[in-house]
Design a protein around this motif. Structure first.
Motif, short mmCIF file in Angstrom:
data_model
loop_
_atom_site.label_atom_id
_atom_site.label_comp_id
_atom_site.label_asym_id
_atom_site.label_seq_id
_atom_site.Cartn_x
_atom_site.Cartn_y
_atom_site.Cartn_z
N ILE A 22 3.82 8.58 0.34
CA ILE A 22 3.20 8.70 -2.04
C ILE A 22 1.89 9.41 -2.22
CG2 ILE A 22 1.80 6.50 -2.86
CD1 ILE A 22 3.13 4.34 -1.46
N ALA A 23 1.28 8.98 -0.95
CA ALA A 23 0.46 10.45 -1.26
C ALA A 23 0.29 11.42 -1.83
CB ALA A 23 -0.78 10.33 -0.38
N ALA A 24 1.77 12.43 -0.84
CA ALA A 24 2.08 13.62 -1.65
C ALA A 24 2.95 13.96 -2.14
CB ALA A 24 3.11 14.16 0.40
N TYR A 25 3.56 12.71 -3.12
CA TYR A 25 4.28 12.76 -3.94
C TYR A 25 3.16 11.94 -5.62
CZ TYR A 25 8.88 13.35 -1.65
OH TYR A 25 10.06 13.52 -0.92
N SER A 26 2.73 11.77 -5.17
CA SER A 26 1.99 10.94 -6.22
C SER A 26 1.14 12.50 -6.45
CB SER A 26 0.74 11.01 -5.73
OG SER A 26 1.29 9.22 -5.72
N ASP A 27 0.52 13.54 -5.56
CA ASP A 27 -0.34 14.72 -5.87
C ASP A 27 1.13 16.19 -6.54
OD1 ASP A 27 -2.53 13.93 -4.50
OD2 ASP A 27 -1.89 14.76 -3.17
N MET A 28 2.14 15.58 -5.73
CA MET A 28 3.23 16.58 -6.83
C MET A 28 3.32 16.80 -8.32
SD MET A 28 6.29 16.64 -3.97
CE MET A 28 6.79 17.48 -4.91
N ALA B 145 -1.87 18.54 8.10
CA ALA B 145 -1.63 19.15 6.65
C ALA B 145 -1.71 17.92 4.99
CB ALA B 145 -0.25 18.98 6.08
N THR B 146 -2.08 17.27 5.08
CA THR B 146 -2.57 16.24 4.67
C THR B 146 -3.92 15.87 3.48
OG1 THR B 146 -0.68 14.26 5.23
CG2 THR B 146 -2.15 13.47 3.72
N GLY B 147 -4.34 16.35 5.16
CA GLY B 147 -6.20 16.34 5.08
C GLY B 147 -6.42 17.30 4.53
N LEU B 148 -5.43 18.39 4.82
CA LEU B 148 -5.91 19.76 3.76
C LEU B 148 -5.34 19.73 2.22
CD1 LEU B 148 -5.37 22.37 6.64
CD2 LEU B 148 -7.22 21.94 5.98
N LEU B 149 -4.40 18.84 2.53
CA LEU B 149 -3.87 18.76 0.84
C LEU B 149 -4.92 17.47 0.23
CD1 LEU B 149 -1.27 18.64 -1.18
CD2 LEU B 149 -0.59 15.96 -0.38
N SER B 150 -5.62 16.82 0.99
CA SER B 150 -6.74 15.90 -0.03
C SER B 150 -7.59 17.15 -1.09
CB SER B 150 -7.76 15.45 0.58
OG SER B 150 -8.14 16.00 1.78
N LEU B 151 -8.05 17.82 -0.28
CA LEU B 151 -9.10 19.40 0.09
C LEU B 151 -8.42 20.07 -1.59
CD1 LEU B 151 -10.94 20.20 3.24
CD2 LEU B 151 -11.63 18.86 1.30
N LEU C 295 5.99 7.65 -9.46
CA LEU C 295 5.62 6.67 -10.28
C LEU C 295 3.91 6.54 -10.71
CD1 LEU C 295 6.31 4.65 -12.20
CD2 LEU C 295 6.46 2.40 -10.53
N VAL C 296 3.66 6.35 -9.00
CA VAL C 296 1.82 6.20 -9.38
C VAL C 296 1.51 8.10 -9.79
CG1 VAL C 296 -0.24 6.14 -8.12
CG2 VAL C 296 1.64 4.81 -7.18
N VAL D 84 -9.04 11.67 -3.16
CA VAL D 84 -9.58 10.52 -2.48
C VAL D 84 -8.31 9.36 -2.16
CG1 VAL D 84 -10.51 8.41 -3.00
CG2 VAL D 84 -11.55 10.19 -3.82
N LEU D 85 -6.81 9.58 -2.76
CA LEU D 85 -5.89 8.82 -2.03
C LEU D 85 -5.53 9.98 -1.11
CD1 LEU D 85 -3.80 6.20 -2.86
CD2 LEU D 85 -2.40 8.07 -4.18
N THR D 86 -5.44 10.21 -1.60
CA THR D 86 -4.63 11.32 -0.48
C THR D 86 -5.77 11.28 1.63
OG1 THR D 86 -3.94 12.82 -1.90
CG2 THR D 86 -3.13 13.51 0.51
N ALA D 87 -6.82 11.39 0.79
CA ALA D 87 -7.39 11.90 2.09
C ALA D 87 -7.78 10.48 3.35
CB ALA D 87 -9.21 11.51 2.04
N LEU D 88 -6.98 9.21 1.79
CA LEU D 88 -7.28 8.10 3.28
C LEU D 88 -6.13 8.19 3.40
CD1 LEU D 88 -8.05 5.31 -0.06
CD2 LEU D 88 -9.54 6.16 2.07
#
Length: 418
Positions: A48-54, A109-115, A176-177, A200-204
């Protein structure tokens, strides 16, 4: 006793290796079920976090166009640069997870994506924003290119289509989000605030992955070079190549339609505002329904048949958006979503089950082709828009779906030995 320690026998001089660690602690069915739920929740949260950021810039492209003084095709690069980064990096993460372990790759990778997502909020110029969006794209497949391989390691073959369908449903929720929430935040606080919220969502999600996934999820540890060789051998398998082409063409059509949809809806005759345009993306909710249903049907219907059915429905949905009237456009989008996620829920699981080795590499190749198609789909239909408006976009995207159908019927549907 920890995994890997020696087991002591009554004879004090005798030491033997401990048995191979099991996927779940042998504490009964309730512990196994709890472990499976914890892992699936982590996989879904990361997806969810990865696709939201995309996709968070997609509904606000007209806003970005106005702020930076760029046209629709250039604004669309904020989507295509992410997709291009994903396409370029996906083949890196598959072999890396085969060699080092999937949890470490996904959580890191997800932690770095949040940054990287947070940094986008402070982009001083359009070129800087594009560069940071590309960086996001490089990091996204650390999650998306590995999740199906992780599921293949951890779940029985009979359960895999259902679990993968859940991952695809989570990708729908993420898209969607990303689209709806970013549009709502932009309407009230500006587009930069949306990047802060999603950082913030991605860091969580990164924390959830680190705590929820198993460390013993990478059975193939043969080294970097061996992992790459195993991945490249998949390009000689016709059925896998067919699936890769399906992913490429399917995503071209999908992202082309939804990237240029805001221009269609914000122009005549509707002149919808940013909030209203982002609300139209609620049609994505249909994908949350389609993916699990497709996963359940996969046990009774051959995967290539289900993929073909999804592609046909997707093409019909695209055609329906050409009918005059906003209700017809929205209905066509719902049909398009149902068809797309029927095919997309099946294709990654088909790849994982068809590959006999280097499953992380097989999934990574699928994601590479998928996002190469998305890169082109976020760019080429922009020129079709300029030349022929919405009809041009639909014609180009519909043609891509027909190519996907040909690859599915001509290659994926071939026998096991072909």
């Amino acid at each position: 006793m920890r995994d890997g320690e020696a087991v002591h026998h009554p004879d004090p001089g005798t030491r033997v290796p401990s048995p191979t660690p099991r996927p779940f602690p042998p504490a009964g069915a309730s512990s196994i079920i709890a472990g499976m739920r914890r892992e699936t929740v982590a996989l879904y949260a990361g997806t969810i976090a990865a696709y939201s950021d995309m996709y968070l810039t997609q509904p606000v492209l007209p806003v970005i166009s106005r702020e930076f003084g760029v046209g629709p095709a250039r604004a669309g690069l904020t989507v295509s640069f992410v997709v291009l980064g994903i396409a370029a990096a996906s083949t890196f993460y598959g072999p890396l997870s085969d060699a080092l372990g999937r949890r470490r790759v996904m959580a890191g990778a997800t932690g770095l994506l949040s940054l990287a997502t947070l940094a986008c909020a402070f982009a001083p110029s359009f070129p800087a924003l594009l560069g940071l969006r590309a960086l996001q794209g490089v990091l996204v497949p650390g999650m998306t290119a590995v999740s199906v391989a992780y599921a293949g390691d951890r779940f029985r073959a009979a359960d895999l289509p259902r679990v993968v369908a859940g991952i695809i449903a989570a990708s729908v929720v993420g898209g969607l989000v990303g689209r709806t929430v970013s549009g709502a935040i932009t309407a009230h606080r500006g587009w930069r605030a949306s990047f802060v919220a999603f950082a913030v969502l991605t860091a969580l999600a990164a924390v959830t992955l680190a705590r929820g996934l198993s460390a013993a999820a990478a059975p193939e540890r043969g080294g970097w070079i061996a992992a790459y060789r195993g991945m490249l051998r998949h390009l000689r398998a016709p059925r896998l190549v067919g699936a890769y082409l399906v992913g490429c063409c399917l995503f071209f059509g999908w992202i082309g339609i939804f990237t240029y949809l805001p221009y269609h809806l914000s122009g005549p005759p509707w002149h919808l505002g940013t909030g209203a345009v982002s609300a139209v993306y609620l049609v994505y909710a249909a994908g949350v329904l389609a993916s699990p249903i497709a996963g359940r049907l996969a046990g009774r219907i051959p995967p290539p048949t289900l993929i073909a059915a999804g592609l046909v429905v997707e093409a019909l949905g695209m055609a329906a958006t050409l009918v005059p009237g906003l209700p017809f456009v929205v209905t066509g989008l719902v049909v398009l979503v149902l068809g797309t996620f029927t095919a997309q829920a099946i294709a990654p699981a088909f790849v994982n089950m068809t590959a006999r080795e280097a499953k992380g590499g097989a999934s990574a190749l699928y994601l590479t082709f998928y996002y190469v198609g998305g890169t082109l789909g976020a760019w080429l239909p922009g020129h079709a828009w300029r030349a022929a408006g919405w009809k041009g976009v639909v014609a180009v995207c519909g043609g891509a779906v027909l190519l996907a159908l040909a690859a599915d019927l001509g290659l994926c549907a071939r026998g096991e030995g072909s």
